[in-house]
Write a protein that holds these residues in place. Structure first.
Motif, PDB file in Angstrom:
ATOM      1  N   PHE A  56       0.825  -1.202   0.000  1.00  0.00           N
ATOM      2  CA  PHE A  56       0.000   0.000   0.000  1.00  0.00           C
ATOM      3  C   PHE A  56       0.863   1.257   0.000  1.00  0.00           C
ATOM      4  N   ALA A  57       1.952   1.250   0.777  1.00  0.00           N
ATOM      5  CA  ALA A  57       2.841   2.414   0.826  1.00  0.00           C
ATOM      6  C   ALA A  57       3.424   2.707  -0.550  1.00  0.00           C
ATOM      7  N   ALA A  58       3.749   1.638  -1.302  1.00  0.00           N
ATOM      8  CA  ALA A  58       4.304   1.818  -2.648  1.00  0.00           C
ATOM      9  C   ALA A  58       3.306   2.438  -3.604  1.00  0.00           C
ATOM     10  N   ARG A  59       2.027   2.362  -3.253  1.00  0.00           N
ATOM     11  CA  ARG A  59       0.972   2.935  -4.088  1.00  0.00           C
ATOM     12  C   ARG A  59       0.449   4.262  -3.548  1.00  0.00           C
ATOM     13  N   GLY A  60       1.206   4.843  -2.618  1.00  0.00           N
ATOM     14  CA  GLY A  60       0.881   6.180  -2.169  1.00  0.00           C
ATOM     15  C   GLY A  60      -0.004   6.286  -0.952  1.00  0.00           C
ATOM     16  N   TYR A  61      -0.254   5.184  -0.273  1.00  0.00           N
ATOM     17  CA  TYR A  61      -1.058   5.199   0.947  1.00  0.00           C
ATOM     18  C   TYR A  61      -0.162   5.391   2.173  1.00  0.00           C
TER      19      TYR A  61
END
Length: 235
Positions: free
Chosen positions: A67-72
Protein backbone atom coordinates in the motif's frame (compact mmCIF):
# COMPACT_ATOMS: atom_id res chain seq x y z
CA UNK A 1 9.92 5.94 4.64
CA UNK A 2 9.32 6.50 8.33
CA UNK A 3 8.35 3.48 10.43
CA UNK A 4 6.96 4.28 13.86
CA UNK A 5 5.65 1.92 16.55
CA UNK A 6 3.05 3.36 18.91
CA UNK A 7 1.79 1.80 22.14
CA UNK A 8 -1.84 2.91 22.00
CA UNK A 9 -2.75 2.36 25.65
CA UNK A 10 0.12 4.63 26.67
CA UNK A 11 -0.69 7.11 23.91
CA UNK A 12 -4.24 7.65 25.18
CA UNK A 13 -3.56 6.93 28.86
CA UNK A 14 -6.12 4.11 28.87
CA UNK A 15 -5.74 1.32 31.39
CA UNK A 16 -4.41 -1.79 29.70
CA UNK A 17 -6.39 -4.99 30.38
CA UNK A 18 -4.51 -7.94 31.81
CA UNK A 19 -2.53 -9.83 29.12
CA UNK A 20 -3.22 -7.12 26.52
CA UNK A 21 -0.55 -6.11 24.01
CA UNK A 22 -1.38 -3.52 21.42
CA UNK A 23 1.06 -1.83 19.05
CA UNK A 24 0.27 0.24 15.98
CA UNK A 25 3.10 0.27 13.43
CA UNK A 26 2.95 3.25 11.07
CA UNK A 27 4.47 3.16 7.58
CA UNK A 28 4.67 6.76 6.41
CA UNK A 29 6.08 8.25 3.24
CA UNK A 30 6.44 12.02 3.12
CA UNK A 31 5.74 13.95 -0.06
CA UNK A 32 8.32 16.46 -1.19
CA UNK A 33 7.07 20.04 -1.22
CA UNK A 34 8.55 20.30 -4.71
CA UNK A 35 6.00 17.72 -5.83
CA UNK A 36 2.93 18.90 -3.95
CA UNK A 37 2.98 20.86 -0.73
CA UNK A 38 -0.71 20.29 -0.01
CA UNK A 39 -1.21 16.69 -1.12
CA UNK A 40 -3.04 14.45 1.36
CA UNK A 41 -2.81 10.67 1.06
CA UNK A 42 -5.44 8.01 1.65
CA UNK A 43 -4.71 5.75 4.61
CA UNK A 44 -5.42 2.13 5.45
CA UNK A 45 -5.55 0.41 8.84
CA UNK A 46 -4.48 -3.22 8.38
CA UNK A 47 -5.78 -5.90 10.75
CA UNK A 48 -3.95 -9.22 10.24
CA UNK A 49 -5.55 -12.57 10.99
CA UNK A 50 -4.61 -15.35 13.36
CA UNK A 51 -7.86 -16.73 14.75
CA UNK A 52 -7.83 -14.24 17.64
CA UNK A 53 -5.05 -16.48 19.00
CA UNK A 54 -2.13 -14.57 17.50
CA UNK A 55 -1.49 -11.81 14.94
CA UNK A 56 -0.06 -13.15 11.69
CA UNK A 57 3.02 -11.23 10.47
CA UNK A 58 2.46 -12.32 6.87
CA UNK A 59 -0.71 -10.23 6.70
CA UNK A 60 0.90 -7.19 8.26
CA UNK A 61 4.06 -5.57 6.99
CA UNK A 62 4.03 -7.14 3.49
CA UNK A 63 0.55 -5.68 2.94
CA UNK A 64 1.55 -2.31 4.38
CA UNK A 65 4.55 -2.04 2.08
CA UNK A 66 2.41 -2.75 -0.99
CA UNK A 67 0.00 0.00 0.00
CA UNK A 68 2.84 2.41 0.83
CA UNK A 69 4.30 1.82 -2.65
CA UNK A 70 0.97 2.93 -4.09
CA UNK A 71 0.88 6.18 -2.17
CA UNK A 72 -1.06 5.20 0.95
CA UNK A 73 -0.16 5.80 4.56
CA UNK A 74 -0.35 2.30 6.02
CA UNK A 75 -0.86 1.24 9.63
CA UNK A 76 -0.65 -2.31 11.00
CA UNK A 77 -2.32 -3.10 14.31
CA UNK A 78 -0.96 -5.88 16.50
CA UNK A 79 -4.05 -6.26 18.64
CA UNK A 80 -4.60 -8.34 21.78
CA UNK A 81 -5.63 -11.97 21.36
CA UNK A 82 -6.59 -14.84 23.69
CA UNK A 83 -6.74 -14.90 26.63
CA UNK A 84 -8.00 -11.36 25.96
CA UNK A 85 -11.52 -11.54 24.55
CA UNK A 86 -14.26 -9.19 23.32
CA UNK A 87 -14.39 -6.19 23.50
CA UNK A 88 -10.60 -5.76 23.85
CA UNK A 89 -9.65 -6.17 20.15
CA UNK A 90 -12.51 -3.90 19.03
CA UNK A 91 -11.46 -1.19 21.48
CA UNK A 92 -7.88 -1.38 20.22
CA UNK A 93 -8.98 -1.08 16.58
CA UNK A 94 -11.01 1.96 17.61
CA UNK A 95 -7.95 3.47 19.29
CA UNK A 96 -5.98 2.93 16.09
CA UNK A 97 -8.59 4.80 14.04
CA UNK A 98 -8.54 7.65 16.54
CA UNK A 99 -4.74 7.83 16.38
CA UNK A 100 -4.68 7.94 12.58
CA UNK A 101 -7.25 10.70 12.36
CA UNK A 102 -5.81 12.76 15.21
CA UNK A 103 -2.40 12.69 13.52
CA UNK A 104 -3.68 13.04 9.96
CA UNK A 105 -1.97 16.38 9.41
CA UNK A 106 1.44 15.10 10.54
CA UNK A 107 1.09 11.98 8.38
CA UNK A 108 -0.17 14.00 5.37
CA UNK A 109 -3.35 11.92 5.42
CA UNK A 110 -6.82 12.92 4.25
CA UNK A 111 -8.91 12.19 7.39
CA UNK A 112 -11.94 11.53 5.18
CA UNK A 113 -10.13 8.74 3.29
CA UNK A 114 -9.19 6.27 6.02
CA UNK A 115 -10.07 2.67 5.16
CA UNK A 116 -9.75 -0.48 7.26
CA UNK A 117 -8.71 -3.86 5.85
CA UNK A 118 -8.75 -7.18 7.66
CA UNK A 119 -7.70 -10.75 6.89
CA UNK A 120 -9.39 -13.89 8.25
CA UNK A 121 -10.12 -13.19 11.95
CA UNK A 122 -8.79 -9.70 11.30
CA UNK A 123 -11.55 -9.45 8.70
CA UNK A 124 -14.03 -10.14 11.47
CA UNK A 125 -12.44 -7.43 13.60
CA UNK A 126 -12.56 -5.09 10.61
CA UNK A 127 -16.25 -5.90 10.15
CA UNK A 128 -16.93 -5.17 13.82
CA UNK A 129 -15.14 -1.83 13.52
CA UNK A 130 -17.25 -0.99 10.47
CA UNK A 131 -20.53 -1.78 12.21
CA UNK A 132 -19.88 -1.12 15.92
CA UNK A 133 -18.03 2.22 15.75
CA UNK A 134 -20.91 3.79 17.69
CA UNK A 135 -21.43 0.93 20.15
CA UNK A 136 -21.23 1.32 23.95
CA UNK A 137 -18.03 -0.73 23.98
CA UNK A 138 -16.07 2.07 22.27
CA UNK A 139 -18.05 5.15 23.32
CA UNK A 140 -15.25 6.32 25.64
CA UNK A 141 -12.56 6.06 22.94
CA UNK A 142 -13.77 8.89 20.70
CA UNK A 143 -16.82 10.20 18.87
CA UNK A 144 -18.36 7.70 16.45
CA UNK A 145 -17.46 9.74 13.35
CA UNK A 146 -13.79 9.63 14.36
CA UNK A 147 -13.83 5.83 14.68
CA UNK A 148 -15.88 5.06 11.56
CA UNK A 149 -13.78 3.78 8.61
CA UNK A 150 -14.53 5.33 5.23
CA UNK A 151 -14.33 1.95 3.47
CA UNK A 152 -13.77 -1.70 4.39
CA UNK A 153 -11.67 -4.39 2.77
CA UNK A 154 -12.67 -7.84 4.03
CA UNK A 155 -10.23 -10.53 2.91
CA UNK A 156 -11.40 -14.14 3.42
CA UNK A 157 -13.06 -12.96 6.65
CA UNK A 158 -14.28 -15.06 9.53
CA UNK A 159 -17.78 -13.65 9.19
CA UNK A 160 -20.55 -15.87 10.54
CA UNK A 161 -20.65 -17.64 13.89
CA UNK A 162 -23.11 -20.38 12.94
CA UNK A 163 -23.09 -23.39 10.61
CA UNK A 164 -19.51 -24.07 9.60
CA UNK A 165 -17.51 -21.05 10.78
CA UNK A 166 -13.89 -20.80 11.88
CA UNK A 167 -14.59 -22.27 15.30
CA UNK A 168 -11.33 -21.27 16.96
CA UNK A 169 -11.82 -17.57 16.21
CA UNK A 170 -15.19 -17.36 17.92
CA UNK A 171 -14.04 -19.53 20.81
CA UNK A 172 -11.09 -17.20 21.43
CA UNK A 173 -13.19 -14.06 21.05
CA UNK A 174 -16.35 -15.09 22.91
CA UNK A 175 -15.36 -18.00 25.12
CA UNK A 176 -18.46 -20.01 25.91
CA UNK A 177 -20.87 -17.06 25.74
CA UNK A 178 -23.36 -18.23 23.11
CA UNK A 179 -25.40 -15.01 23.17
CA UNK A 180 -22.28 -12.93 22.53
CA UNK A 181 -21.24 -15.30 19.76
CA UNK A 182 -24.60 -14.82 18.05
CA UNK A 183 -24.44 -11.05 18.50
CA UNK A 184 -20.98 -10.81 16.91
CA UNK A 185 -21.83 -12.75 13.75
CA UNK A 186 -21.16 -10.15 11.06
CA UNK A 187 -24.26 -11.04 9.07
CA UNK A 188 -26.26 -9.91 12.15
CA UNK A 189 -24.27 -6.66 12.48
CA UNK A 190 -24.70 -5.38 8.91
CA UNK A 191 -26.47 -2.02 8.81
CA UNK A 192 -27.82 0.05 5.89
CA UNK A 193 -25.69 3.11 6.70
CA UNK A 194 -22.40 1.23 6.33
CA UNK A 195 -19.44 2.41 4.33
CA UNK A 196 -18.61 0.69 0.98
CA UNK A 197 -17.22 -2.84 1.31
CA UNK A 198 -14.78 -4.80 -0.87
CA UNK A 199 -15.08 -8.51 -0.04
CA UNK A 200 -13.12 -11.45 -1.42
CA UNK A 201 -12.51 -15.12 -0.71
CA UNK A 202 -11.20 -18.26 -2.42
CA UNK A 203 -13.27 -21.38 -3.03
CA UNK A 204 -10.52 -23.73 -1.82
CA UNK A 205 -9.78 -21.95 1.47
CA UNK A 206 -9.00 -24.78 3.88
CA UNK A 207 -9.17 -22.65 7.03
CA UNK A 208 -12.08 -20.24 6.64
CA UNK A 209 -14.88 -21.73 4.51
CA UNK A 210 -15.96 -19.46 1.67
CA UNK A 211 -19.57 -19.66 2.91
CA UNK A 212 -18.53 -16.98 5.41
CA UNK A 213 -18.20 -14.46 2.58
CA UNK A 214 -21.14 -15.83 0.59
CA UNK A 215 -23.49 -15.33 3.55
CA UNK A 216 -21.97 -11.96 4.34
CA UNK A 217 -22.47 -10.82 0.74
CA UNK A 218 -26.12 -11.84 0.95
CA UNK A 219 -26.53 -9.80 4.15
CA UNK A 220 -24.87 -6.78 2.53
CA UNK A 221 -27.17 -7.09 -0.48
CA UNK A 222 -30.27 -7.37 1.69
CA UNK A 223 -29.28 -4.26 3.64
CA UNK A 224 -28.60 -2.25 0.49
CA UNK A 225 -24.91 -1.66 1.29
CA UNK A 226 -22.61 -0.63 -1.57
CA UNK A 227 -20.23 -3.59 -2.01
CA UNK A 228 -18.21 -5.70 -4.43
CA UNK A 229 -17.70 -9.44 -3.90
CA UNK A 230 -15.08 -11.59 -5.63
CA UNK A 231 -15.00 -15.37 -5.10
CA UNK A 232 -11.96 -16.93 -6.73
CA UNK A 233 -11.68 -20.61 -7.52
CA UNK A 234 -8.17 -21.00 -6.10
CA UNK A 235 -5.82 -18.83 -4.10
Amino acid sequence: MEIRAVELYEQFDIKKPENARCTLTCYITHTSEKVSACRRKPAVLILPGGGYGHVSPREGEPVALRFAARGYAAFVLEYSCAPCAFPVPLREAAMAMRYIRENASEFEVNPKMVAAMGFSAGGHLCGMLGTMFDSPEVADIAAAEQLRPDALGLCYPVAVSWGNPHEGSFRNLCGGDLQLRERLSLDKLIRPDMMPVFLWHTRDDGSVPCRNSVLLAAALEEAGVDFAFHLYRRG
